[in-house]
Design a protein around this motif. Structure first.
Motif, PDB file in Angstrom:
ATOM      1  N   CYS A  63       0.854  -1.201   0.000  1.00 20.37           N
ATOM      2  CA  CYS A  63       0.000   0.000   0.000  1.00 20.37           C
ATOM      3  C   CYS A  63       0.881   1.239   0.000  1.00 20.37           C
ATOM      4  CB  CYS A  63      -0.914   0.001   1.230  1.00 20.37           C
ATOM      5  SG  CYS A  63      -1.928   1.497   1.389  1.00 20.37           S
ATOM      6  N   GLU A 149      -2.304   3.650   8.900  1.00 25.34           N
ATOM      7  CA  GLU A 149      -2.353   2.220   9.232  1.00 25.34           C
ATOM      8  C   GLU A 149      -2.378   1.378   7.959  1.00 25.34           C
ATOM      9  OE1 GLU A 149      -5.589   1.403  11.843  1.00 25.34           O
ATOM     10  OE2 GLU A 149      -4.781   2.629  13.489  1.00 25.34           O
ATOM     11  N   GLY A 150      -1.467   0.412   7.889  1.00 25.49           N
ATOM     12  CA  GLY A 150      -1.384  -0.449   6.722  1.00 25.49           C
ATOM     13  C   GLY A 150      -0.640   0.142   5.545  1.00 25.49           C
TER      14      GLY A 150
END
Length: 396
Positions: A63, A149-150
């Motif tokens: 990501c 996040e991620g």
């Protein structure tokens, strides 16, 4: 059908007509979400006035986040030959720093990613962040609310009015400075000018502090590695009276936290010395001082491996890519993201003398050469897609 270039340009102009100040970007948020929804991209609100959106490719993978700032400045826009069709409709507020262009660029990338998602493995997250212009800024809010996040990496860019159109500036390591504010209060003993022996003049103390600060700092910090200035001095109310106290406010910027520490320590050392030299028998408690240093945005540090890999890619796609551009004393809260995940921040030029686009950022006549919009889209899109294909080359 409207061309992609015209679509991006029109979005930029809509933002330009409707600028909003930091953490008041509610209308801007509505426009962003409306465009994303028309593109079929899921999005949500974050940090009050910000927006988070994501496009997932055909298969799972890494990501990468792409960030745009969204706030404008408190400035009355000047009417020019260029902006007649899109001058600010919000009195006293204007997009004088190019964030309208940043939003249009990132929305353009979002459209391309959405249209080509079947060719992508992984996820692209789009962060539309409020309040870059006013410390402590919106980046920390985005991070605190889970915006990273991620996320494996992050990229962003800024248009600059003092860099020629078509030029891309990048630098591994420190690229933009930390911003720091300081306030000094000096307490003396007031009295009539005719009896100076019964007074301790805080103005004289401050004048010695001001005159000695930069020479003293330069002995510890390379003069090319910092800037420092004095912004306001407030003291006194009567022409023939020594005032009791003085307040001095200024700012300084560095490319290294150790230099920031050295400057703060130098301030304290000079003030300590002045308190001794101006002290007098029988004057208890004065002179004295209070020093407060408010640390703003940290140094923006581009991840070296990520930046080197992206630079090699960009050199194959653009004519002028300065991969070791000079670090600048501007500050950016994008620095907070780079403290959390690897990534890169780039500068792209929008100055075009032939078109009369020559004003620098924050000018009341600032404008951009809208050709820079497609350059920005291509830059961010190219790096994002290449990262998703070959993340190992970008990350340790």
């Amino acid at each position: 059908m409207q061309s992609f270039e015209k679509w991006v340009q029109d979005i930029r102009r809509e933002f330009h007509r409707n600028p909003e100040l930091s953490f008041h970007e509610y209308g801007t948020q509505e426009i962003i979400m409306s465009v994303l929804e028309e593109l079929g991209i899921n999005c949500r609100k974050i940090a009050d006035t910000g927006v988070i959106a994501e496009v997932r490719g055909r298969t799972p993978g890494p990501c990468i986040a792409i960030r745009s700032d969204i706030d404008a400045l408190a400035a009355e826009e000047s009417l020019t030959a260029l902006n007649k069709e899109y001058i600010s409709q919000n009195p006293g507020v204007m997009h004088a720093c190019g964030h309208d262009g940043h939003m249009a660029i990132v929305l353009g990338v979002a459209r391309l990613i959405k249209e080509r998602r079947k060719d992508i493995c992984g996820t692209v997250r789009f962060i539309f962040q409020p309040a870059e212009e006013v410390p402590p800024g919106g980046a920390s809010r985005i991070i605190d609310e889970g915006g990273l996040e991620g996320v494996d990496a992050i990229i962003g860019l800024h248009v600059f009015g003092d860099v020629d159109i078509g030029v891309i500036n990048i630098r591994p390591g420190p690229f933009m400075a930390s911003s720091n504010r300081f306030k000094v209060k000096i307490f003396g003993k007031g009295g009539h000018h005719s009896i100076p022996d019964y007074c301790i003049d805080p103005i004289q103390v401050a004048s010695e502090f001001i005159s000695s600060l930069n020479p003293s700092i330069s002995k510890k910090v390379c003069p090319l590695d910092y800037v420092l200035g004095f912004g306001t001095i407030h003291s006194g109310s009567q022409f023939n009276r020594v005032p009791d106290e003085l307040e001095l406010v200024g700012s300084f910027r560095t490319f290294d936290d150790m230099d920031t520490d050295a400057i703060e320590q130098t301030m304290s050392s000079i003030l300590d010395s002045l308190m001794v030299s101006y002290s007098r028998e029988g004057f208890d408690g004065v002179p004295s001082y209070e020093l407060e240093v408010y640390r703003g945005y940290p140094v923006l540090f581009n991840d070296p491996l990520f930046t080197d890999t992206a630079s090699k890619l960009l050199k194959t796609k653009f004519p002028i890519v300065n991969t070791h551009a000079k670090a600048i004393f501007g500050a950016e809260d994008f620095a907070y993201y780079l403290q959390e995940v690897p990534g890169m921040y780039a500068i792209i030029g929008t100055r075009n003398v032939e078109k009369g686009i020559v004003e620098g950022n924050h000018s009341a006549s600032f404008d951009i050469d809208e050709d820079v919009l497609i350059t920005g889209v291509e830059l961010l899109y190219s790096v994002a897609v290449d990262f998703l294909k070959n993340s190992g080359a970008y990350l340790e």
